[in-house]
Design an enzyme around this catalytic site. Structure first.
Site, PDB file in Angstrom:
ATOM      1  N   PHE A 159      35.523  37.292  50.458  1.00 48.03           N
ATOM      2  CA  PHE A 159      35.188  35.869  50.599  1.00 48.03           C
ATOM      3  C   PHE A 159      34.931  35.285  49.206  1.00 48.03           C
ATOM      4  CE2 PHE A 159      32.625  32.338  52.633  1.00 48.03           C
ATOM      5  CZ  PHE A 159      33.654  31.884  53.439  1.00 48.03           C
ATOM      6  N   GLY A 163      40.378  30.097  33.036  1.00 48.97           N
ATOM      7  CA  GLY A 163      40.290  30.852  34.286  1.00 48.97           C
ATOM      8  C   GLY A 163      41.559  31.563  34.683  1.00 48.97           C
ATOM      9  N   LYS A 190      54.174  43.181  42.223  1.00 50.19           N
ATOM     10  CA  LYS A 190      54.807  42.071  42.937  1.00 50.19           C
ATOM     11  C   LYS A 190      56.290  42.324  43.201  1.00 50.19           C
ATOM     12  CE  LYS A 190      51.635  38.407  41.576  1.00 50.19           C
ATOM     13  NZ  LYS A 190      51.219  37.606  40.415  1.00 50.19           N
TER      14      LYS A 190
END
Lengths: 347, 347
Positions: free
Chosen positions: B11, B208, B226
């Site tokens: 979360f 960020g 990926k």
């Protein structure tokens, strides 16, 4: 084994490529959908019309065209017109691939209305009907509870409409843009290389991607029809191509392109549409200066791009790289697979 | 009104953004699917775990995190671990968003196996399990007749897996490539502008999108995971990330970039995979010189691209433009809508 009967209206390069693809995938379709595809109608402007409710031999039909340019007596030739066949013939899916009248969407739209009125599924590769009559046609299809699919009308089989419908669920489209006309894209690119306009046109015609009369492309009518189709489907715009603010590349000179280059820019014919403050969708087609570093600057030759902005996924783009006629055929074929999904699996 | 119970594992920023999106779309989901979504589990590493079979108040759960960084007594806190909750809690869909161990795919893969073993649907935003355990997990999901969806694992909610599955039917993928790591993409771009490496890193961390320890990105591990996920799903490659020939950008200097520029090239960390003559899928991640005019040269900053080549549609590409955390949330949400399609409509 179920049956699904197709009426092919138009049998040019794309129609024949679609026919070859059907033949290639015949067994796979039978296996996947337990359905046999039969072509019962092939209607053309100059090659004759054939109609066989038991199913046309598609292989010999293609051979006929390649060898003689028209259908032979091997097939059940008919004097019924394209419209009469739309009205009367036995078929489940009308596949509309007739030549486009970009100013009216006709007669393609009337073929489609006829089929939908008979509660037949419709696949169109023809952007005119989607640009001029989308709401009416989609309402008719909805009321008749049949499929009306048109993936091929923009960027061939590259998923654009299906992408939005199948993969961007609950996302609301707020803006659509793109480089959608390869003729103008090629001309601008060659002008930027310093090529002479007349030489470009001659070479483009030889290579098959500039038409004999390129006005529809150069003046932006083709691009306007495509952005209209996109906006009608993706944003429920309810507009027609004549409502697009349209400026072609006819006034762009080598000098304009040179000056843009000095500023680190290239010129592209850009299509755009967005919802204005009044809630109406505004659309433009016009030459725009793009930074050389922008992704759009790399969209050259017959490559094209559509960008879709939504509230939930921001901007995503889809690119089709240098398509050939087989990619048009695949667009029609992928719509047929969606019809099969519905018919065979109720999906 | 039906109910669908979600267990959210993890979360963090993406999980909370997904929670906000669920709240925003609560009514639309009820209306569209006649189903109420209830979150029964939220499990975290450092914010506490909550479990309420009657449904957690998602709004106050998000408020708790924003205000105190952990769940308050307003909720039914539990001492059960994430794994215990996966095993025992009452839920219909496990939503896996725990932090990634890129070298093992764990513990995410074990959470997923536990849920699939219980015949629960699974959505993962975590690429590890798809890169390391795809065949096993997809077989488990198939045998249990439940959904296993993972759209978010590559390019957030941008349709890549769904695009291939939903819109490129019967087309066989022969090659996949892309620029998939934004950290390295940003660093290479800034180096090309003449920026100093340490300054770039400092600024990227502040903005960020460079992590405290960027080795996973810079050495190509993230990109390798990926491309592995893409190849496993799109080409049934059956490979793991350690089988990717991997070269990061750690040795690329400003001088290399400058020399490339003199040749009209930029350097990008490119992921590629194709089927070799033996029928095996080979994958590489490596810095590649790209022509400045190429579309790939325009993929800058956090924008990324995947190109998919198929037998029937040649090459098409999908671009995600500068995503934010809401686009990750949408990926998970779009997978949830697919689960709802299945549960509510059996589609």
């Amino acid at each position: 084994m179920k049956e699904l009967k197709l009426a092919l209206l138009g049998f040019g390069n794309a129609g024949q490529a679609f026919g070859r693809l059907l033949l290639d995938k015949e067994e796979e379709i039978k296996k996947t959908y337990e359905t046999e595809i039969k072509v019962t109608v092939i209607a053309t402007a100059s090659k004759g019309n054939i109609y066989d409710p038991e199913g046309i031999n598609l292989r010999t039909a293609i051979e006929d065209i390649n060898e003689d340019g028209r259908f032979s007596e091997k097939h059940r030739l008919t004097q019924l017109s394209t419209m009469e066949l739309s009205k009367e013939a036995d078929y489940d899916v009308l596949v509309e691939m007739t030549p486009l009248n970009i100013f009216t969407g006709q007669p393609a739209a009337d073929h489609i209305k006829t089929a939908l009125g008979r509660r037949k599924h419709v696949i169109t590769a023809n952007k005119g009907p989607v640009a001029w009559f989308f709401r009416e046609l989609s309402h008719m299809a909805h009321d008749a509870d049949v499929c009306f699919f048109y993936e091929t009308t923009v960027m061939d089989g590259t998923p654009v409409f299906n992408l939005a419908e199948k993969t961007l669920k609950m996302a609301k489209v707020t803006e659509v843009s793109g480089i959608l006309n390869s003729t103008t894209n090629y001309i601008l690119e060659e002008l930027a290389k310093g090529e002479d306009y007349d030489d470009i046109m001659e070479r483009g015609r030889k290579m098959g991607f500039i038409e004999a009369d390129p006005a529809m492309d150069i003046e932006g009518y083709d691009a306007a029809a495509k952005i209209t189709a996109l906006l009608n489907v993706l944003m429920d715009a309810g507009i027609t191509p004549d409502q697009v603010r349209r400026k072609g590349i006819e006034d762009i000179t080598a000098e304009d392109i040179g000056k843009a280059k000095e500023r680190g820019k290239v010129i592209k014919l850009l299509c755009r549409g967005f919802r204005n403050e009044k809630g109406e969708v505004e659309a433009t087609v016009e030459p725009v200066e793009i930074s050389e570093n922008d992704i759009l600057a790399g969209i050259n030759s017959t490559t094209s791009i559509v960008s879709i902005t939504t509230d939930l996924m921001k901007k995503i783009s889809v690119i089709e790289h240098e398509p050939e006629i087989e990619q048009t055929a695949y667009g029609v074929f992928s719509d047929l697979l969606r019809v099969l999904d519905r018919v065979a699996y109720n999906k």
